[in-house]
Motif scaffolding. Structure first.
Motif: not given
Length: 928
Positions: A532, A770, A838
């Protein structure tokens, strides 16, 4: 993976996941599954999965890391935390995002000795939880549910489709099948609002004002449940009327501490005396010669004021006065003209037997849309007051408590972490989160400054039941109220969608002290399963597993999955092998604790208490004698329920039962739980409450008045002078409505539009973006604008606009729609991504066309001349006011440039250019 916590079945073939479906026996979803659940395959196989521990070697924010061993990672953390615990435990700040492990993480923080702990709720729904728990010992969503079987009128306030998604869909379908009326009050008509029988496109932040007007109409029509008010609430309790006195506004009590009421004969006596009939109005003469009035009388005087007249309210809410009056009349008709009566005998807490259960078939549900405002606490209390007046709380057809609720109002747990209780190498005296009932429970120094990094339970946010996660980075950067050493985050994307003032937040994460050259936040440890945006800002990354690779525990001590008719908990078991060098965060936390020597995690000889890590902890840890994380199949031979010794085979028992346990509430105990003696006795036997005492609904919240008295100069613990007016204004023991702070602080007309975010049903926080399958549903986000508003400004579909707040600007691409309040623009949250995060392609639409409103939302209120800048939050609980944002909109030719691209951490899986997962499952076909 999602807060619904639906039961799933994962089907494997050749060790690979073939498909996921819903568990038809599971109490939450009964086999129903949404896109998130079905697409869990791609959640597990995401190319954003981290593969090994990482150590930063480049500048913070660059994403430059090297892979290290777990031995090095754990030794680095252990050495640092051991030193902190031995010198000043509060220099560790442990904050966790959306997870199901708060029963572990909060306990771990207590064992470490730091008060600086909180989880996701502080920036999501603490107003909802705190308002309910202080008012009637429960709350919406996880603590209760509508009576889907009997309700005939259902009000939804501010509910987007990501919360309680499958259970709500199941419940709404049941209401629809029975012909019940559904009214949705929401600025945006999507999801549940789109299928409602009536949609009220209210102006954001005015829900409480609408509810107050409904209350006024019910009072004027005398359509209230007087029996419920006098027998189950403090509506008849006398409130001392002695301006200037140290007990002004407190409940009048006898020498034994019992509340007093006034009866029709004009005499004063003990509340709930079966020989007396209390009245809701009048003036009582107390034994000391002073006067007192019933709390109901104070409430009625407030809401009968013309301030809440529908014509006045209509101007501010955007809801026509005639509609307000009609909705009030419909509520009254549904509650009091129904023939709903269940032939179930029950006995109340005073020993009175009732042959039937009288229903009030009006139910309500509310969530973040009303909670995430600076007036959210009192707005939520107003909704609960409306339920109390109608007598719908835990009555057939109304709101129903889910075990282990109701709890005492408020719960008896107080936050630990006072100055004398934070001692090197010693645990806290209790949990770091709790429910203050007066100034004596605050965590403040002698001079009134906060004891916690996030300033929870201080004079700035006294009832911060979930902590204030959204203020952690700013306060750590500023060293306010003190500097810390290590910020330890788990699954909290604090450099992107989980922080306000996004540009400032990223700067604060990387900022260095000019004198020393060291980072102002010295060390950041982050644990996540995925790469992230926050990963790039960590000094050390501890990679977590995906949700299909680890054990989890959905505990009654944490976030229960019960329903109104039964108590339930569950486990998640790993169904696929871990093929990367990653470990479950819970395992890692337990191992770190044992290495440090936390008393609850080691034996007397210093060896680990839970050598089997989290599964071992789930089975063998006891929060109190006989009470563990799981309630099912306790005891050596699985002979106990809820309370009993640990069972070494408990997890096997859960697996054999579909990974969940559920037990029925006795039939005579399923309604009126707060005053139903059968339920109260059963709840004591289950360990839910300590004593079989009623939960009296708090129409008048005396705890708030105690803070007010302190602000007026009474008592040994008083707020600093700069906070007195704020406490006096907002700690009103009766709910009220006031305009959200940001709008009130801005010049009229400068920022004419409200700007909101909501999460779509197919996504959950930032994780879904994602997921290759879910990206096909929400691969980019647009700014949705009312067609009439856009056309007036010459704006069409696909145009670009600039949004400007008092804090910053962004550009966004337009999509026109009809179903939105004309003074409101909105977008889906967390779809927009930082380029490079991601493991998305550089030209991914989430990064090139996506955006976040977080960049416009300030974490502090607009500055005032010479004034202190309070947090952009509710003044009672400190909940982040995400939905108070005001903006102006103007058309532009091209979008602004994107933020710089983050570097990818090493070892990520190869990102496929073309996805064809599952092709190997296809059977070979014979040639024609």
């Amino acid at each position: 993976m999602c807060a619904c916590r639906c039961g799933i079945r994962v089907h494997l073939q050749g060790g690979q996941i073939r498909y996921i479906d819903g568990n038809p026996d599971h109490p939450v979803n009964k086999g129903v599954l949404c896109a998130k659940g079905s697409a869990g395959i791609m959640q597990h196989l995401s190319p954003a999965r981290l593969t090994a521990p990482l150590k930063r070697v480049g500048p913070r924010g660059s994403g430059e890391f090297v892979t290290i061993s777990w031995d090095e990672a754990l030794e680095t953390v252990t050495e640092r935390l051991r030193h902190i615990r031995a010198t000043d435990p509060k220099r560790l700040a442990l904050y966790t995002g959306r997870d199901q492990s708060q029963a572990l993480t909060g306990w771990w923080a207590s064992q470490f000795g730091t008060p600086n702990y909180a989880a996701h709720g502080g920036f999501c729904s603490v107003n909802m939880a705190a308002a309910g728990l202080y008012t009637f010992g429960g709350s919406f969503w996880e603590f209760g549910e509508p009576d889907w079987e009997h309700s005939s009128y259902f009000l939804l306030f501010g509910v987007a489709e990501d919360h309680g998604s499958n259970p709500l869909k199941i419940g709404l379908s049941r209401l629809k099948a029975r012909g019940a009326k559904i009214v949705s009050i929401n600025p945006i008509r999507t999801g549940y609002s789109a299928i409602a029988d009536e949609w009220l496109g209210i102006r954001p932040g005015t829900d409480g004002l609408l509810v107050a007007s409904l209350i006024r109409e019910l009072l004027r029509a005398q359509k209230i449940d007087k029996d419920a008010l006098t027998q189950t609430s403090n509506a008849a309790w006398l409130v001392i009327d002695a301006p200037g006195a140290e007990d002004d506004g407190l409940i009048a009590r006898d020498k034994a501490g019992h509340p007093l009421t006034l009866d029709a004969a004009g005499t004063v006596g003990r509340a709930f005396d079966p020989e007396r009939t209390p009245v809701l109005g009048g003036t009582a003469a107390l034994a000391d010669g002073r006067h007192a009035v019933p709390s109901f009388q104070l409430m009625a005087a407030r809401f009968l004021d013309d301030r809440y007249d529908p014509e006045t309210v209509s101007v501010e809410t955007g809801i026509e006065a005639a509609t307000i009056r009609r909705i009030a009349a419909e509520l009254a008709a549904a509650a009091f003209e129904s023939a709903l009566e269940l032939p179930i005998p029950w006995t109340d807490w005073q020993g009175v037997r009732h042959e039937t259960m009288i229903g009030r078939p009006v139910s309500m549900h509310a969530m973040r849309g009303v909670s995430a405002h600076s007036n959210g606490f009192h707005t939520c209390r107003l909704i609960h007051l409306l339920q109390m007046l109608l007598g719908t709380i835990d009555a057939p057809g109304g709101f129903r408590y889910k075990p282990p609720y109701p709890k005492p109002a408020p719960p008896m747990v107080k936050p630990a972490g006072k100055p004398a209780g934070v001692v090197p190498n010693w645990p806290l005296t209790g949990p770091p989160l709790g429910f203050p009932t007066g100034p004596e429970d605050l965590l403040v120094e002698k001079d009134g400054t906060p004891c916690r990094l996030d300033k929870a339970f201080s004079w700035e946010a006294p009832l911060a039941a979930h902590g204030l996660m959204h203020l952690v980075i700013r306060n750590a950067w500023a060293g306010d109220p003190y500097p810390i050493d290590t910020l330890f985050l788990f699954m909290a994307n604090m450099s992107w969608n989980s922080s306000m003032a996004l540009g400032e937040t990223m700067r604060m994460l990387t900022d260095k002290d000019a004198a020393t050259g060291e980072h102002r936040i010295p060390f950041i440890v982050y644990s996540d399963a995925y790469a992230s945006e926050m990963v790039a800002y960590a000094d050390l990354v501890l990679p977590d597993t995906t949700y299909l690779e680890r054990h989890d525990c959905i505990s009654l001590l944490d976030r229960p999955i019960s329903d109104a008719d039964g108590a339930a908990d569950s486990i998640r078991q790993p169904v696929v092998l871990v093929e990367r060098d990653v470990r479950p965060f819970q395992d890692v936390l337990i191992e770190i604790g044992a290495r440090i020597g936390l008393p609850g995690l080691i034996r007397e000889d210093g060896s680990p208490r839970y050598p089997g890590l989290y599964p071992d902890y789930i089975v063998n840890h006891e929060r109190a004698p006989g009470q563990g994380l799981l309630a099912g199949w306790r005891g050596k031979d699985a002979e106990c329920e809820a309370l009993g010794p640990p069972n070494p085979n408990q997890l096997e028992a859960y697996r054999a039962n579909g990974c969940f346990w559920r037990t029925e509430v006795p039939e005579a105990a399923r309604y009126f739980k707060h005053v139903n003696q059968t339920y109260l006795d059963w709840a004591v036997g289950m360990g839910f409450i300590g004593r079989p005492e009623p939960v009296i609904h708090q129409l008048y919240t005396e705890s708030l008045q105690r803070f007010r008295l302190a602000a007026a100069g009474h008592g040994p613990i008083q707020p600093p002078d700069e906070h007195r007016a704020r406490i006096t204004t907002y700690f009103d023991p009766l709910p009220f409505w006031y305009p959200p702070f940001e709008a009130a602080a801005l010049a009229a007309g400068e920022f004419p539009l409200h700007a909101l975010t909501q999460r779509p049903m197919a996504m959950y926080h930032s994780w879904g973006s994602q997921n290759a399958w879910l990206r096909q549903i929400h691969g980019e986000n647009r700014l949705y604008v009312a067609r009439v508003r856009a056309e007036a400004q010459g704006i069409a579909d696909d145009d670009w606009v600039r949004l400007t707040s008092h804090h910053g600007t962004i550009t966004a691409q337009i999509r026109l729609m009809e179903g939105v309040n004309p003074d409101t623009v909105w977008t889906w949250n967390a779809i927009g991504k930082r380029s490079g995060a991601w493991n998305l392609a550089p030209d991914a639409p989430e990064a090139t066309r996506g955006f976040l409103l977080n960049q416009l939302i300030s974490d502090l209120l607009p500055p005032k001349a010479g004034g202190y800048r309070y947090a952009n939050a509710d003044p009672v609980t400190g909940q982040a006011a995400w939905y108070d944002l005001k903006v102006r909109m103007e058309k532009v030719a091209t979008p602004d440039a994107m933020l710089s691209t983050l570097g990818l951490p090493p070892g990520l899986p190869v990102r496929p250019n073309k996805l064809s997962y599952g092709r190997w499952f296809a059977k070979k076909r014979m040639p024609a």
